[in-house]
Design an enzyme around this catalytic site. Structure first.
Site, mmCIF file in Angstrom:
data_model
loop_
_atom_site.group_PDB
_atom_site.id
_atom_site.type_symbol
_atom_site.label_atom_id
_atom_site.label_comp_id
_atom_site.label_asym_id
_atom_site.label_seq_id
_atom_site.Cartn_x
_atom_site.Cartn_y
_atom_site.Cartn_z
ATOM 1 N N ARG A 38 1.019 -1.351 -0.068
ATOM 2 C CA ARG A 38 -0.044 -0.023 -0.142
ATOM 3 C C ARG A 38 0.876 1.366 0.023
ATOM 4 O O ARG A 38 0.481 2.223 -0.759
ATOM 5 C CB ARG A 38 -0.995 0.071 1.313
ATOM 6 C CG ARG A 38 -1.798 1.200 1.395
ATOM 7 C CD ARG A 38 -2.852 1.007 2.449
ATOM 8 N NE ARG A 38 -3.781 0.032 2.193
ATOM 9 C CZ ARG A 38 -4.974 0.080 1.486
ATOM 10 N NH1 ARG A 38 -4.998 1.618 1.039
ATOM 11 N NH2 ARG A 38 -5.729 -0.679 1.227
ATOM 12 N N ARG B 288 -10.244 3.868 -2.101
ATOM 13 C CA ARG B 288 -9.248 3.313 -1.548
ATOM 14 C C ARG B 288 -8.738 4.433 -0.447
ATOM 15 O O ARG B 288 -9.044 5.642 -0.750
ATOM 16 C CB ARG B 288 -7.921 3.717 -2.659
ATOM 17 C CG ARG B 288 -8.202 2.375 -3.516
ATOM 18 C CD ARG B 288 -7.241 1.045 -3.522
ATOM 19 N NE ARG B 288 -7.649 0.262 -4.492
ATOM 20 C CZ ARG B 288 -7.782 -1.066 -4.374
ATOM 21 N NH1 ARG B 288 -7.441 -1.599 -2.977
ATOM 22 N NH2 ARG B 288 -7.885 -1.501 -5.307
ATOM 23 N N ILE B 289 -8.162 3.993 0.643
ATOM 24 C CA ILE B 289 -7.879 4.865 1.648
ATOM 25 C C ILE B 289 -6.236 5.470 1.365
ATOM 26 O O ILE B 289 -5.476 4.428 0.928
ATOM 27 C CB ILE B 289 -7.640 4.003 3.174
ATOM 28 C CG1 ILE B 289 -8.876 3.486 3.361
ATOM 29 C CG2 ILE B 289 -7.121 5.064 4.181
ATOM 30 C CD1 ILE B 289 -10.174 4.441 3.458
ATOM 31 N N ASN C 4 -13.925 14.895 -0.556
ATOM 32 C CA ASN C 4 -14.444 13.557 -0.792
ATOM 33 C C ASN C 4 -16.118 13.689 -0.927
ATOM 34 O O ASN C 4 -16.469 14.623 -0.096
ATOM 35 C CB ASN C 4 -14.021 12.689 0.506
ATOM 36 C CG ASN C 4 -14.708 11.386 0.331
ATOM 37 O OD1 ASN C 4 -14.466 10.497 -0.939
ATOM 38 N ND2 ASN C 4 -15.079 10.816 1.320
ATOM 39 N N HIS D 272 -19.476 11.519 0.030
ATOM 40 C CA HIS D 272 -19.849 10.110 0.533
ATOM 41 C C HIS D 272 -21.587 10.035 0.673
ATOM 42 O O HIS D 272 -22.232 11.148 0.844
ATOM 43 C CB HIS D 272 -19.470 10.174 2.006
ATOM 44 C CG HIS D 272 -19.778 8.824 2.656
ATOM 45 N ND1 HIS D 272 -19.117 7.580 2.249
ATOM 46 C CD2 HIS D 272 -20.589 8.556 3.583
ATOM 47 C CE1 HIS D 272 -19.558 6.689 2.594
ATOM 48 N NE2 HIS D 272 -20.563 7.101 3.943
ATOM 49 N N ASP E 276 -9.259 13.540 5.348
ATOM 50 C CA ASP E 276 -8.006 13.484 5.895
ATOM 51 C C ASP E 276 -7.613 11.681 5.692
ATOM 52 O O ASP E 276 -8.388 11.264 4.810
ATOM 53 C CB ASP E 276 -7.997 13.743 7.383
ATOM 54 C CG ASP E 276 -9.150 13.095 8.026
ATOM 55 O OD1 ASP E 276 -9.256 11.940 7.756
ATOM 56 O OD2 ASP E 276 -9.360 13.579 8.930
ATOM 57 N N ALA E 277 -6.849 11.254 6.357
ATOM 58 C CA ALA E 277 -6.047 9.980 6.238
ATOM 59 C C ALA E 277 -7.414 8.889 6.701
ATOM 60 O O ALA E 277 -6.754 7.555 6.720
ATOM 61 C CB ALA E 277 -4.809 9.594 6.576
ATOM 62 N N GLY E 278 -8.147 9.295 7.423
ATOM 63 C CA GLY E 278 -9.166 8.360 8.174
ATOM 64 C C GLY E 278 -10.340 7.875 6.797
ATOM 65 O O GLY E 278 -10.112 8.135 5.717
ATOM 66 N N ASP F 135 -13.561 8.173 5.337
ATOM 67 C CA ASP F 135 -14.455 9.458 5.131
ATOM 68 C C ASP F 135 -14.933 10.267 6.443
ATOM 69 O O ASP F 135 -15.772 10.444 6.812
ATOM 70 C CB ASP F 135 -15.774 8.532 5.176
ATOM 71 C CG ASP F 135 -15.952 7.763 3.634
ATOM 72 O OD1 ASP F 135 -15.541 8.188 2.620
ATOM 73 O OD2 ASP F 135 -16.453 6.641 3.812
HETATM 74 C C1 GAR Z 1 -20.876 8.002 -4.858
HETATM 75 O O1 GAR Z 1 -22.261 7.705 -4.288
HETATM 76 C C2 GAR Z 1 -20.078 8.156 -3.871
HETATM 77 O O2 GAR Z 1 -20.282 9.117 -2.861
HETATM 78 C C3 GAR Z 1 -19.468 7.118 -3.054
HETATM 79 O O3 GAR Z 1 -19.502 6.021 -4.369
HETATM 80 C C4 GAR Z 1 -20.205 6.647 -5.417
HETATM 81 C C5 GAR Z 1 -19.648 6.754 -6.585
HETATM 82 O O4 GAR Z 1 -20.688 7.216 -7.936
HETATM 83 N N1 GAR Z 1 -18.215 6.809 -2.566
HETATM 84 C C6 GAR Z 1 -17.957 6.364 -1.117
HETATM 85 O O5 GAR Z 1 -18.976 5.641 -0.900
HETATM 86 C C7 GAR Z 1 -16.836 6.659 -0.458
HETATM 87 N N2 GAR Z 1 -16.809 5.926 0.699
HETATM 88 P P1 GAR Z 1 -20.095 7.483 -9.199
HETATM 89 O O6 GAR Z 1 -18.837 6.595 -9.350
HETATM 90 O O7 GAR Z 1 -21.325 7.213 -10.018
HETATM 91 O O8 GAR Z 1 -19.661 8.810 -9.242
#
Ligand code: GAR
Length: 188
Positions: A64, A90-91, A106, A108, A140-142, A144
């Site tokens: 990683r 990915r983190i 980011n 979420h 950050d590095a966590g 979400d």
């Molecule tokens: C989105 O809903 C985004 O928030 C999520 O993946 C989806 C990507 O959709 N991300 C996470 O869950 C991060 N933890 P997309 O590829 O159609 O934009």
């Protein structure tokens, strides 16, 4: 404002950004789109839009840490003002945050700090909450974690499946991502 967008999959949020830029509604330059694996639709649609793309395939690296170093270099090559994790699953390491901390955005599909991780929609449904939503935040590095910039609620209906709920959340999420980028660009 130059942005680099990172994706792992479909890239429908990214498409909303591409469309808003093309329509003249969002004053940012998409310097590049990168992915952590080959063959993503996100990279495919970016290439079709004439945007430079790169892949730093997680599977090509011994560990990683090596992958994180390569990703940090690949992103830095485009000298972005903001890096957007748009469905990037990915983190990233402390080294990446050292380079881009405070400018790593980011999105979420849940109301953080509730339901972080790769299955925010599924986990909200499994818990039985009646309202979930989406969050745009500085990452950050966590997992979400990091300061929240914008959130919007979405109700969960009895008839929802993970797919129908996620699609309704994404409609809101795309708008929130574009409006957040517009505010950041206006302030830059
Ligand atoms: C989105 O809903 C985004 O928030 C999520 O993946 C989806 C990507 O959709 N991300 C996470 O869950 C991060 N933890 P997309 O590829 O159609 O934009």
């Amino acid at each position: 404002m130059r942005i680099v967008v990172l994706v792992s999959g479909t890239g429908s949020n990214l498409q909303a950004v591409i469309d808003s830029v093309a329509a003249g509604d969002l004053d940012v330059e998409i310097a590049a789109v990168g992915a952590d694996r080959p063959g993503t639709y996100g990279v495919e649609r970016s290439a079709a839009a004439g945007i430079p793309t790169f892949v730093v395939d997680f599977k090509d690296y011994a560990d990683r840490s090596d992958w994180n170093t390569a990703l940090t270099k690949a992103v830095a090559a485009y000298d972005p003002d903001v890096v957007v994790s748009s469905g990037f699953m990915r983190i990233v390491s402390a080294g990446f945050i050292d380079a881009f901390g405070g400018k790593y955005l980011n999105t979420h599909p849940a109301l953080l700090p509730a339901f972080p991780g790769a299955h925010g929609v599924r986990d909200a449904m499994a818990y039985g909450v009646k309202v979930t939503g989406c969050t745009v935040h500085w990452a950050d590095a966590g997992v979400d974690t990091g300061p929240i910039i914008a959130q919007e609620a979405v109700s969960i209906e009895d008839s929802d499946t993970e797919e129908t709920l996620h699609e309704r959340i994404k409609v809101v999420e795309r708008r929130l991502l574009v409006s957040t980028l517009a505010s950041l660009a206006a302030a830059s």
